[in-house]
Design a protein around this motif. Sequence first.
Motif, mmCIF file in Angstrom:
data_model
loop_
_atom_site.group_PDB
_atom_site.id
_atom_site.type_symbol
_atom_site.label_atom_id
_atom_site.label_comp_id
_atom_site.label_asym_id
_atom_site.label_seq_id
_atom_site.Cartn_x
_atom_site.Cartn_y
_atom_site.Cartn_z
ATOM 1 N N ASN A 62 0.548 -1.403 -0.160
ATOM 2 C CA ASN A 62 0.267 -0.549 0.518
ATOM 3 C C ASN A 62 1.146 1.727 -0.037
ATOM 4 N N HIS A 63 2.157 0.784 0.298
ATOM 5 C CA HIS A 63 3.435 2.600 0.068
ATOM 6 C C HIS A 63 4.054 1.990 -1.485
ATOM 7 N N GLY A 64 3.314 0.888 -2.398
ATOM 8 C CA GLY A 64 4.281 1.142 -3.024
ATOM 9 C C GLY A 64 5.521 0.665 -2.737
ATOM 10 N N ARG A 65 5.842 0.007 -1.889
ATOM 11 C CA ARG A 65 7.309 -0.804 -2.179
ATOM 12 C C ARG A 65 6.849 -2.335 -2.328
ATOM 13 N N THR A 66 7.452 -3.182 -3.101
ATOM 14 C CA THR A 66 8.185 -4.168 -3.757
ATOM 15 C C THR A 66 8.276 -5.253 -2.739
ATOM 16 N N VAL A 67 7.460 -6.206 -2.032
ATOM 17 C CA VAL A 67 7.599 -7.082 -0.948
ATOM 18 C C VAL A 67 7.394 -8.556 -1.879
ATOM 19 N N ARG A 68 8.619 -9.856 -1.234
ATOM 20 C CA ARG A 68 8.685 -10.602 -1.637
ATOM 21 C C ARG A 68 8.763 -11.359 -0.633
ATOM 22 N N LEU A 69 7.910 -12.910 -1.104
ATOM 23 C CA LEU A 69 7.520 -13.772 -0.241
ATOM 24 C C LEU A 69 9.139 -14.903 0.250
ATOM 25 N N ALA A 70 9.819 -14.483 -0.448
ATOM 26 C CA ALA A 70 11.503 -14.736 -0.713
ATOM 27 C C ALA A 70 11.886 -14.249 0.536
ATOM 28 N N ASP A 71 12.249 -13.029 0.319
ATOM 29 C CA ASP A 71 12.303 -11.980 1.488
ATOM 30 C C ASP A 71 12.329 -12.471 3.035
ATOM 31 N N TYR A 72 11.625 -13.205 3.347
ATOM 32 C CA TYR A 72 11.361 -13.955 4.490
ATOM 33 C C TYR A 72 11.762 -15.420 4.943
ATOM 34 N N ARG A 73 12.217 -16.024 3.504
ATOM 35 C CA ARG A 73 12.998 -17.474 3.680
ATOM 36 C C ARG A 73 14.425 -17.695 4.599
ATOM 37 N N GLY A 74 13.344 -18.195 6.042
ATOM 38 C CA GLY A 74 15.241 -18.140 6.937
ATOM 39 C C GLY A 74 14.970 -17.282 7.673
ATOM 40 N N GLU A 75 13.500 -16.196 7.719
ATOM 41 C CA GLU A 75 13.770 -15.451 9.071
ATOM 42 C C GLU A 75 12.786 -15.245 9.230
ATOM 43 N N LYS A 76 11.263 -15.575 8.413
ATOM 44 C CA LYS A 76 10.445 -15.375 9.263
ATOM 45 C C LYS A 76 9.309 -16.632 8.991
ATOM 46 N N ASN A 77 7.829 -16.874 9.850
ATOM 47 C CA ASN A 77 6.930 -17.931 9.109
ATOM 48 C C ASN A 77 6.040 -16.227 8.652
ATOM 49 N N VAL A 78 5.241 -16.359 8.065
ATOM 50 C CA VAL A 78 4.400 -15.981 7.670
ATOM 51 C C VAL A 78 2.697 -15.680 7.376
ATOM 52 N N ALA B 187 -6.158 0.696 4.430
ATOM 53 C CA ALA B 187 -5.599 1.386 5.750
ATOM 54 C C ALA B 187 -5.277 2.077 6.500
ATOM 55 N N GLU B 188 -4.911 3.379 5.686
ATOM 56 C CA GLU B 188 -5.286 5.122 7.009
ATOM 57 C C GLU B 188 -6.255 4.971 6.939
ATOM 58 N N GLN B 189 -7.197 4.435 6.680
ATOM 59 C CA GLN B 189 -8.841 4.607 7.282
ATOM 60 C C GLN B 189 -8.617 3.572 8.554
ATOM 61 N N GLU B 190 -8.454 2.709 8.535
ATOM 62 C CA GLU B 190 -8.790 1.915 9.493
ATOM 63 C C GLU B 190 -7.312 1.204 10.385
ATOM 64 N N GLY B 191 -5.795 2.343 9.809
ATOM 65 C CA GLY B 191 -4.906 2.064 11.102
ATOM 66 C C GLY B 191 -4.189 0.902 10.902
ATOM 67 N N GLU C 60 -1.518 -0.740 9.834
ATOM 68 C CA GLU C 60 0.212 -0.670 10.405
ATOM 69 C C GLU C 60 1.160 -2.015 10.111
ATOM 70 N N TYR C 61 0.695 -2.978 8.877
ATOM 71 C CA TYR C 61 0.494 -4.181 8.460
ATOM 72 C C TYR C 61 1.035 -4.324 6.851
ATOM 73 N N PRO C 62 1.377 -4.790 6.163
ATOM 74 C CA PRO C 62 1.898 -4.670 4.876
ATOM 75 C C PRO C 62 0.264 -5.024 4.358
ATOM 76 N N LEU C 63 -0.638 -4.547 3.263
ATOM 77 C CA LEU C 63 -1.511 -4.828 2.355
ATOM 78 C C LEU C 63 -1.335 -4.667 0.506
ATOM 79 N N LEU C 64 -0.437 -5.682 -0.360
ATOM 80 C CA LEU C 64 -0.588 -5.826 -0.409
ATOM 81 C C LEU C 64 -1.234 -6.728 -2.185
#
Length: 155
Positions: free
Chosen positions: A17-33, A82-86, A88-92
């Motif tokens: 929702n901020h125009g940033r690129t999010v990749r599932l692979a970026d979380y591999r080895g780091e976090k559960n999604v 996201a702004e209206q409802e507050g 704070e997590y990524p909406l893709l």
Amino acid sequence: MAIEVGTKAPDFELKDNHGRTVRLADYRGEKNVVLLFYPFAFTGVCTGELCALRDELPAFVNDSTQLLAVSNDSIHTLRVFAEQEGLEYPLLSDFWPHGEVSRAYGVFDEDKGCALRGTFVIDKEGVVRWSVLNALPDARDLNEYATALGALDAG
């Protein structure tokens, strides 16, 4: 048909929702999604589900877990939502190619042109460990996500 538990989660690259690129692979080895698909921003059940997650956010966004919510809305719609409802997590945005990621996960409704209510808990290795798929009018129980995450953290 939704992808099955035990399979490798299809990788993707979407704008948030901020125009940033999010990749599932970026979380591999780091976090559960927790990958949550929902039909449309600004609709009653979707707003209720996403606000419930907002209210319990530390359980879904922390050192071991990242929540990613996906709809077929444009990033501009998602930003206002996201702004209206507050939220704070990524909406893709799976807007274009329309529904490509939703289709990869088997949760795109071709007749309605939107994602169904599908949720996938993906472990740090990128494997789907838990999922649920609800009909469009049926809200999901976020306590089920928390239980699935707890099992991963305990395992």
